[in-house]
Structure formats: structure tokens, C-alpha cells
Write a protein that holds these residues in place. Structure first.
Motif, PDB file in Angstrom:
ATOM      1  N   GLY A  52     -23.959   4.631  12.357  1.00 31.69           N
ATOM      2  CA  GLY A  52     -23.508   5.979  12.672  1.00 31.69           C
ATOM      3  C   GLY A  52     -22.886   6.060  14.049  1.00 31.69           C
ATOM      4  N   SER A 205     -23.597  12.322   8.094  1.00 26.42           N
ATOM      5  CA  SER A 205     -23.171  11.490   9.208  1.00 26.42           C
ATOM      6  C   SER A 205     -21.987  12.163   9.878  1.00 26.42           C
ATOM      7  CB  SER A 205     -22.801  10.079   8.738  1.00 26.42           C
ATOM      8  OG  SER A 205     -22.947   9.130   9.775  1.00 26.42           O
ATOM      9  N   THR A 209     -17.922   8.256  11.634  1.00 26.70           N
ATOM     10  CA  THR A 209     -18.606   7.318  10.745  1.00 26.70           C
ATOM     11  C   THR A 209     -17.919   7.259   9.386  1.00 26.70           C
ATOM     12  OG1 THR A 209     -20.668   7.919  11.847  1.00 26.70           O
ATOM     13  CG2 THR A 209     -20.839   6.641   9.814  1.00 26.70           C
TER      14      THR A 209
END
Length: 486
Positions: A52, A205, A209
């Protein structure tokens, strides 16, 4: 917003030619989406070492597996959420992606939604004062992108505006907001992979990402790892100085990035944002753009925020200004936030005015230690401890002499796209004797009339003068000044 690329551009591919990459241009640059099942996507994310990019650096493959497992256990559907709320004042990378290369983000999110069987992708963005309108660049770009994809996307897209606040960027706060509740971190930690949007297992996320996932899927793990480091393949996006977004291979020296951005000599550099760490010049010289290399020198890559602090300003005063902002931005739902954060800001204010000491400020930074309802107290405390460590000599000068001889200029970015209530400095005329000391302490704020009294009895206090205003209140011989909270 300036955008630069060090080395071969990936996330920024085409931005030298297009103000905004349309869907047709995007497909010409990056190709079409592959069709991957959940297991294949998990394997690909693991092979690519994708983590992430919102701050915590959690392995993306493990997030996918957790959502898959929870959905199978509960025999429930899934949801996919893109966190682009970007509550950090110094961050602009996700907004840049959605404004100029939105289809990279939407490709990655749709890829995950297809694999997990989610019918819709929710994109959380910051409400920058244009509620009810699509006039801001992020909203307008997303609106165009969804329309451009309507003929080919097999999932729907929904955009949710979040208040532009520091804590609104936390995952729990975003889930709360999407679910129609007050967008604050929940009092008890809840994993989105277990219970997220609509109470269903949710893959959440940040925008970068998902853009990285799209690149990984379109080129494969080997091509993705052609740049970067062994433990962090690919590139990273940084926001430097609050107004320049840079794409660079992981492992790039930080000094190289600063040089390309034309940053002037700095007495220190803040990495990781306002929950990050200060680096002194020797540490900056050793810093590399990867989680492990940053950790070796006491830093953090976090969400890719890099803020050089110019020479000639008071570093503790600048840090105190950030702490005061973070205290105002808390969720206000636990003791460490409600009482601890203001006390920490007060301890720094006392230190820079010569009325406190480093030990007291360090003690005030003990507010977190995992006791808060969310990560805000711990992150704020880490920032404060970093400032006390890196600026230890300055702290000693303040404790001994009351000043380091340098001003506070308000160089670190604060939200400027929405009006904020400011503390006010007021004069009690029944006490004021016209000593004039307040005008000496606050020459840029207070003007005296012909009789030696302040011309205006009620003034808003700029953020960069909060510490000086507090000092003036304490030093007024007649006790005629007070600062009221906004």
C-alpha cells in the motif's frame, strides 16, 4: 501543480504530452485490462511485492486474501474502495493521479473488483469547498473518466466526497463516511476486510496503490521489478514541498529528488508527513526512497510526503504550529486526543517561549503509546519526539534564553482551500494600562494608537503567530490580553 519524473515514467507516462490522459490515450499507452481471477491477482501482487502507498505499506496480496477469505466464510459479497481523501496538507499525489491519469487508478480498482466479484467501485475524495458542484479538477476528471469507461467497464463507479480534514483520510473514517455516518475513525478498530462498506468485506487502498496494481497487471511482475529495489520494486510517487509531484524509482537518493525539484538548502527535511519524522542533513544525505532504507535512519516513507524546512526559521516554532493544527484536527473521541494533543501543543509553545523545557515537552509526547481510539495520537507524538530529537540544540537555546533568534514563517503547508476559524487575541480595556509590550512582541499584528493603546481590541491570530500570541498573553504586565479558541 508541477509533475516530474526521474528515469522512465510509469505512473506519469504521457503527462508530458497530455494535460489529462483520456481513456483512448490511456489504452494506447498502457493497453487493456487483463482478466484475472482472485487467486491469480493475489499471486501477481505477491510476485510484484506490491504494498500500500497510503502510509502503512501493508502487503496488497494479504489484503486481497483477507477479503476473499472473509467473503467465503460469510458467504457474502464484497466491495472495493479507493481512498483518495488525502487529508494530509502536504500530499497531492493522489489528486494529481485522479486529475491527470485517472484511468490508471480506475483500471486497478476495476481489476480488483472484477476478481472479487464486487459490483461497484467507490472512490472517496476530499471535498475542497465545491459541494454540490463538479467544478474542482478531481471531481471533473472523475466524471469524465467514468463517462469515457461506460461502454467497456463491467463494474459501476461511485464518487463520495469526504470533509477535507486530516483524520478523514484514515481508512476507518472513510468507511464510516461511505456508509453515511460521521466520517471519523471508529472508536474501536474494525478491519475493512471483515466489515466495511455496507457491512461487507471491503478491499480498501489508496489511489496510488491501485494505479501501481494496474501497471503491474499490464506489464507483468518481471517488467514491474525492472526498477526499484529487491524489497520494493517499481517506482514511488512523492509530493515535495507541497506543490511538486515526483515519480522516482524506489531506492533513489532523497538528495537527488530534492536537487531535481530545486529545493534550497534545508536545515532539516520532514518525511512521511505530519505523522512522519524529521531528518537532519546527515540523515538526508543517507536517505533512500524505500521503507527499509528510511527506517534505517529513523525516517518513514509513509504516503510519500517530503517537506524541506528552509534555513533561517525556527524549526521548533514551525513544529509547534503543526502540533496546534493536529490538535484541532483530532476526532475528539478519546482522552489522548481531547486532552493530550492540546497539552502537547502547549508544551511546545511553552518551550519556544522559554517558559518550558525539553523534558516537559517529551513527557507531553507520551500521550499515545497505543492508548488512543485511532492512530492520530501516536502519529502526532512521533512527530513531536522527532522534532525534539533533531532540533535538540534549538530546544536547549529556547529553554535557556527564550528564543533561538529566528522567526516562525509558517512554511509548512496547512489547508488553504477552505476557511478555518482562527484563535482571536482580545484586549480587556478595564485592565490595559498602555504599556505597549504587546506591540513589541507582536509588531506584525498589533498597532498602537496615539495614546499607546492597541488600535483593535479583537484580532484573528494567523497560524504562524499563535506561539507569539500565547507568549504575549503570559507577558502582559496588566494581564489584559487573552487568546480565545476558535
Amino acid at each position: 501543480m508541477k509533475t516530474l519524473s526521474l528515469g522512465e515514467p510509469r505512473l506519469t507516462l504521457g503527462l508530458d504530452r497530455y494535460r489529462r490522459v483520456s481513456h483512448d490515450a490511456h489504452r494506447a499507452l498502457h493497453g487493456t485490462l487483463p482478466d484475472l481471477g482472485t487467486d491469480d491477482l493475489i499471486t501477481l501482487a505477491g510476485m510484484g511485492g506490491l504494498r500500500g502507498r497510503g502510509g502503512a505499506g501493508f502487503p496488497f496480496a494479504r489484503k486481497l486474501r483477507a477479503v476473499q477469505t472473509a467473503a467465503a466464510r460469510r458467504q457474502a459479497g464484497t466491495r472495493v474502495v479507493v481512498n483518495a481523501a488525502e487529508g494530509e496538507p502536504g500530499s497531492a499525489k493522489d489528486a494529481m493521479l485522479l486529475t491527470r491519469a485517472p484511468h490508471l487508478v480506475l483500471d486497478g480498482a476495476e481489476l480488483a473488483a472484477r476478481a472479487l466479484g464486487a459490483p461497484q467501485v467507490v472512490v472517496g475524495i476530499a471535498d475542497r469547498g465545491t459541494r454540490g458542484s463538479d467544478a474542482d479538477p478531481v471531481s471533473e476528471s472523475l466524471r469524465e473518466a467514468v463517462a469515457e469507461r461506460s461502454a467497456v467497464s463491467v463494474v459501476g463507479f461511485r464518487v463520495v466526497r469526504m470533509p477535507h480534514r486530516f483524520v478523514s483520510g484514515q481508512s476507518g473514517a472513510l468507511i464510516q463516511g461511505v456508509n453515511g455516518r460521521i466520517p471519523l475513525p471508529p472508536g474501536t478498530p474494525v478491519r475493512a476486510s471483515d466489515t466495511g462498506v455496507d457491512g461487507l468485506p471491503t478491499l480498501l487502498s489508496n489511489a496510488e496503490t491501485y494505479a501501481q496494481l494496474a501497471l503491474l497487471a499490464s506489464g507483468g511482475a518481471d517488467a514491474y521489478a525492472a526498477v526499484g529495489t529487491a524489497d520494493q520494486p517499481g517506482t514511488v510517487l512523492l509530493t515535495v514541498g507541497g506543490d511538486t509531484v515526483v515519480e522516482a524509482p524506489a531506492g533513489t537518493p532523497l538528495v537527488h529528488v530534492l536537487g531535481v525539484c530545486g529545493a534550497p538548502p534545508a536545515q532539516a527535511v520532514l518525511v512521511g508527513g505530519y505523522h512522519g519524522s524529521w531528518l537532519d542533513p546527515p540523515a538526508v544525505a543517507r536517505a533512500r526512497l524505500s521503507r527499509s532504507r528510511m527506517a534505517e535512519i529513523g525516517g518513514t516513507l509513509g504516503a510519500g510526503i517530503v517537506l524541506p524546512l528552509a534555513e533561517g526559521v525556527c524549526p521548533l516554532g514551525e513544529s509547534a504550529r503543526v502540533l496546534r493544527y493536529l490538535a484541532r484536527e483530532s476526532a475528539g473521541q478519546c482522552g489522548p486526543c481531547v486532552r493530550g494533543l492540546p497539552a502537547l501543543a502547549d508544551a511546545f509553545t511553552a518551550l519556544i517561549s522559554g517558559e518550558g523545557d525539553p523534558a516537559a515537552a517529551a513527557a507531553a509526547a507520551g500521550i499515545g503509546d497505543g492508548k488512543g481510539a485511532c492512530a492520530h495520537p501516536d502519529g502526532t507524538a512521533a512527530f513531536a519526539r522527532s522534532a525534539l530529537r533533531v532540533f535538540a540544540d534549538d530546544a536547549s537555546r529556547h529553554a535557556l534564553g527564550g528564543s533561538c533568534g529566528r522567526p516562525v514563517r509558517g512554511l509548512l503547508p496547512m489547508p488553504g482551500d477552505r476557511p478555518e476559524p482562527r484563535p482571536r487575541l482580545s484586549v480587556d480595556w478595564s485592565r490595559c494600562d498602555g504599556h505597549g509590550l504587546c506591540a513589541e512582541l507582536l509588531p506584525d499584528l498589533i498597532r498602537l494608537d496615539a495614546n499607546g493603546y492597541p488600535e483593535d481590541p479583537d484580532l484573528p491570530v494567523p497560524a504562524f503567530q499563535e506561539a507569539e500570541a500565547d507568549r504575549a498573553v503570559r507577558m502582559c504586565p496588566a494581564l489584559a490580553l487573552r487568546v480565545s479558541s476558535p
